[in-house]
Scaffold this active site. Structure first.
Site, PDB file in Angstrom:
ATOM      1  N   ARG A  35      -2.864 -36.415  -7.612  1.00  0.00           N
ATOM      2  CA  ARG A  35      -3.842 -35.347  -7.351  1.00  0.00           C
ATOM      3  C   ARG A  35      -4.353 -35.399  -5.902  1.00  0.00           C
ATOM      4  NH1 ARG A  35      -7.596 -34.570 -12.799  1.00  0.00           N
ATOM      5  NH2 ARG A  35      -6.313 -32.905 -13.670  1.00  0.00           N
ATOM      6  N   LYS A 197      -2.599 -33.240 -31.582  1.00  0.00           N
ATOM      7  CA  LYS A 197      -3.308 -32.370 -32.515  1.00  0.00           C
ATOM      8  C   LYS A 197      -3.011 -30.890 -32.334  1.00  0.00           C
ATOM      9  CE  LYS A 197      -7.256 -35.293 -33.450  1.00  0.00           C
ATOM     10  NZ  LYS A 197      -8.657 -35.537 -33.159  1.00  0.00           N
ATOM     11  N   GLY A 353      -1.670 -34.349 -18.327  1.00  0.00           N
ATOM     12  CA  GLY A 353      -1.626 -35.752 -17.894  1.00  0.00           C
ATOM     13  C   GLY A 353      -0.511 -36.560 -18.546  1.00  0.00           C
ATOM     14  N   GLY A 376      -5.900 -29.199 -18.945  1.00  0.00           N
ATOM     15  CA  GLY A 376      -6.688 -28.148 -19.585  1.00  0.00           C
ATOM     16  C   GLY A 376      -6.612 -26.828 -18.817  1.00  0.00           C
TER      17      GLY A 376
HETATM   18  C1  3PG Z   1      -9.130 -33.051 -15.935  1.00  0.00           C
HETATM   19  O1  3PG Z   1      -8.576 -34.102 -15.590  1.00  0.00           O
HETATM   20  O2  3PG Z   1      -8.962 -32.554 -17.051  1.00  0.00           O
HETATM   21  C2  3PG Z   1      -9.994 -32.358 -14.932  1.00  0.00           C
HETATM   22  O3  3PG Z   1     -10.249 -33.180 -13.852  1.00  0.00           O
HETATM   23  C3  3PG Z   1     -11.259 -31.846 -15.561  1.00  0.00           C
HETATM   24  O4  3PG Z   1     -11.972 -32.909 -16.116  1.00  0.00           O
HETATM   25  P1  3PG Z   1     -12.775 -32.683 -17.481  1.00  0.00           P
HETATM   26  O5  3PG Z   1     -11.757 -32.412 -18.541  1.00  0.00           O
HETATM   27  O6  3PG Z   1     -13.554 -33.949 -17.691  1.00  0.00           O
HETATM   28  O7  3PG Z   1     -13.666 -31.482 -17.245  1.00  0.00           O
HETATM   29 MG    MG Z   2      -9.645 -32.475 -19.075  1.00  0.00          MG
END
Ligand code: 3PG
Ligand code: MG
Length: 395
Positions: A35, A197, A353, A376
């Site tokens: 990142r 899930k 991730g 997300g």
């Molecule tokens: C992530 O890694 O999903 C982003 O950095 C956002 O973080 P968060 O899901 O804790 O809002």
């Molecule tokens: Mg997240």
């Protein structure tokens, strides 16, 4: 919309929201810097311009100040990769940070402490956003990974820069690549969705059913589908309250003419560990006392054949517990099939991730068309939602 690249920011105070929410080990060494590397095009452009660069990010999900979530842990690394002086501010707002900014020379960087040490960040507090905005002349949002959050620094702040707000180069590139796969994709278009899930992926699955030719479902959630079809899944992960939902997805896929592919076989283990008794079975015939932890060879063949014929491929979520060597094969083979398709001209996009960690584990990252820094954020974009971080710049 003004393009960052067409401007020169010499001497200007530029506040850049990055997503440096990165993994650190117990000694605070960065275990995956992708990142940070992804933000380099924007940061190097601003350094070359000789702007005064103020960087802000969150790290983790702290509740108030927690030293393990301090961004001070990454200052030395940032300084080495940016090759300019990087100083650190323990505060994000107020007199002290104002005075640190006054001391900044052109082309230098000031990193602010974790925004989430202030509860006002996540609540999207207007006053906190205004105080952040007071630090700078220009606002750049390059935090694609957080673009789905309507937080102070990602979205609310933009209104204070009506003429001086920009997409960072990473954020723009992410959107361009997602657009490329969603708007007018070359077909066959295949989506591969995995993970534990159904609950967390249901919206993206539903939305993709209107877009794709093939939908491949693997990972933990496949066992809920197997159970919904009347199978015996032993002690595998299951969302009992989602069985009807799984059934309705199967029906909906059929009605929409989408080829829904579910695993037919499974690699099972008598406990959730790499050191265990391992056996193979049909996914609908897992013995009691066993947990399904990966897709089997037959599923791999079935999925790979479809993937290799595809011209557009998106992937989010692993096929099994790839972190354990005995259950990595499904994820690895699916990754290899995507690389093969890419070599034959397909456009492939991977995000999330876990999938990205898997692709790096198997050293396939250079054979994929685009690897997203979003999890997300990518999912919400694929769901057709407007991302608050994007909207705030466009408004
Ligand atoms: C992530 O890694 O999903 C982003 O950095 C956002 O973080 P968060 O899901 O804790 O809002
Ligand atoms: Mg997240």
């Amino acid at each position: 919309m003004k393009n960052l690249l067409n401007q020169n920011f010499e001497g200007k105070r530029v506040l850049v929201r990055v997503d440096f929410n990165i993994p650190l080990d117990e000694d605070f060494n960065i275990t995956d810097d992708s990142r940070i590397k992804a933000a380099l095009p924007t940061l190097n452009k601003l350094i070359q311009d000789k702007a005064k660069i103020i960087l802000m990010s969150h790290l983790g999900r702290p509740t108030g100040f927690e030293s393990k979530f301090s961004l001070s842990h990454i200052v030395n690394y940032l300084q080495s990769i940016l090759e300019v002086n990087v100083s650190f501010s323990e505060n994000c707002i107020g007199e002290k940070v104002m005075s640190s900014i006054k001391d900044l020379k052109n082309g230098e960087v000031l990193l602010l402490e974790n925004l989430r040490f202030y509860k006002e960040e996540m609540s999207g507090d207007l006053n906190f956003s205004r105080q952040l905005a007071n630090l700078a002349d220009v606002y750049v949002n390059d935090a694609f990974g957080s673009a789905h959050r309507a937080h102070a620094s990602t979205s609310i702040i933009a209104q204070f820069f009506p003429k001086e707000k920009y997409f960072g180069l990473l954020l723009k590139n992410e959107i361009d690549n997602l657009e490329k796969s969603l708007c007018d994709p070359e077909t066959p278009f295949t989506a591969i969705i995995g993970g534990a899930k159904i609950t967390s992926k249901i919206d993206v699955i539903t939305s993709l059913l209107d877009k794709v030719d093939n939908l491949i479902v693997g990972g933990g959630m496949a066992y809920t589908f197997a159970k919904a079809m009347g199978g015996n899944i032993g002690d595998s992960l299951v969302e009992i309250d989602k069985l009807d939902l799984a059934k309705s997805i199967i029906v909906e896929a059929k009605n929409k003419g989408v080829n829904l592919l579910l695993p037919t076989d499974s690699v099972n283990s008598n406990n959730f560990s790499n050191y265990s008794n391992i056996q193979y079975s049909e996914i609908i015939n897992i013995p009691d006392g066993y947990i399904g932890l990966d897709i089997g060879e037959e599923s791999i063949c079935l999925f790979s054949e479809v993937i290799e014929r595809s011209k557009t491929i998106i992937w989010n979520g692993p096929m099994g517990v790839f972190e354990m060597s005995n259950f990595e094969n499904g994820t690895k083979k699916i990754g290899e099939a995507i690389c093969k398709a890419t070599k034959n001209g397909a456009f492939s996009l991977i995000g999330g991730g876990d999938s990205v960690a898997a692709i790096r584990k198997f050293n396939l990252q250079n054979q994929i068309s685009y690897i997203s820094t979003g999890g997300g954020a990518m999912l919400e974009y694929l769901e057709g939602k407007e991302l608050p971080g994007v909207k705030a710049i466009l408004e």
